[in-house]
Design an enzyme around this catalytic site. Sequence first.
Site, short mmCIF file in Angstrom:
data_model
loop_
_atom_site.label_atom_id
_atom_site.label_comp_id
_atom_site.label_asym_id
_atom_site.label_seq_id
_atom_site.Cartn_x
_atom_site.Cartn_y
_atom_site.Cartn_z
N GLY A 26 36.98 33.17 3.31
CA GLY A 26 38.27 32.59 2.96
C GLY A 26 38.78 33.22 1.69
N GLY A 28 41.83 32.62 -1.69
CA GLY A 28 42.84 31.83 -2.39
C GLY A 28 43.69 32.74 -3.23
N GLY A 29 44.44 32.12 -4.17
CA GLY A 29 45.33 32.92 -4.97
C GLY A 29 44.62 33.86 -5.92
CB ALA A 31 38.46 34.20 -5.88
CE LYS A 48 35.24 30.81 -5.76
NZ LYS A 48 35.71 29.61 -6.52
CG ASP A 143 42.13 22.02 -7.79
OD1 ASP A 143 43.09 21.34 -7.38
OD2 ASP A 143 41.99 23.23 -7.52
#
Length: 425
Positions: A26, A28-29, A31, A48, A143
């Site tokens: 997957g 994200g913004g 990593a 990551k 978060d």
Amino acid sequence: MISSRTGFPQEASKLEAEFTFVRELGRGGAAIVYLAHDRELDREVAIKLIRSPLAEDEETLLRFAREAKTAARLQHPHIVAVHSVKRLGDGGLALVMQYIPGRTLKRAIQEDGPFPFERAEAVLRQIGSALTYAHSRGVIHRDVKPENIFLDERSDDALLADFGIARTADRATGLTLAGVTLGTPAYMAPEQIDGTGVDARSDLFSLALLTWEMLTGEAPWEGESLYTVIYKQKHEILPSVREFRPDVPFHLRLVIEKALQKKPDQRFPDAAALLGALDEYRSASAWRRWRSALAMRQRVSPATPPPPTGDEIEAVLPETRVNAAETIRYQRPTGEAKAVEPIVAASLEAEEDTQLRASRRSLFARRPGLKGAAVALALLLITGLGATLSALNPGLLPSGSAEAPVIAGSGESPATGSSGALASG
């Protein structure tokens, strides 16, 4: 840049001596996460890597370093473990983490729809346990959202991940500036949107929001713009879970509604109290205490200010262009109206009273003798009162006779069981 030899980023090639990269899990913004095999320990891990454009960003690197240090301190069965940190030659970082085979909670909700009550409560309890542990060590996650929770397909356990913007109570990091907010708007508490006073209760607000999502199958404020989400998160109350699932257990609904109070001091003081309430709120006496406490807290609130116009929003959030479900960093508005006092649905009291009345009817149905005894006792008391009044002042009753009472609403005499009044004398 992608390596032509491996098909993975060049950053990954710097780790090939220790790991074999398998596939992307997957992104994200900031990593990308890869599945890899640790050849030395013969185990699967998740790695990551900071995305190339951000590898030179000092704040991003500091966030990753802090995530590694923070998560490494937290050893808990419902927190994704960080095994090690690898510094890359170009100054970048790679986090080597525990690999959880399965899905994120977000994907599970999207694919499965609303969770059964038992499954949602299990996730709530497990993540609540993880937060209890983290908070006891001075770590506020900030978060908590479905994308940061993983469901292990082997055990169906839930694990909390991504402490990249967590705040530690024992030292200042300098990464959150005055008036600047880090988090995901759709899951942020009002005080977190303001950028002030974030503590364990802010995480509980986020936990209640994702529990609401598990039960309804819908994201909070789904379909709304980022700016509208920010406004509503501060000033409006989500519809009750009962509107989507009328049979939702009382204890789940009350825990969610209390944790979603706009004012932190009206929520649970900590995650341990929230978990305890899941058991406490199963009893009727707890429902009555909740209703009484709620009635004392409620006050007439000032009118909610109208949503700011587009021009007003642009003036305070000039560069923000992200989805409300993404983790963002933005400048908070100033001079906003104070959040209004939350009012929990009035149907709570009516429903509780209905359940208690039904419980009493059920008791009389199981033991019919109780009803007869109650009627006889009422007749005895009323007849005795009439005799006493007559003795004290004979003029109060007509001479020669007195009417026995009729039980209200029954149309029957308690002595004869037939309609009408029973004459005495």
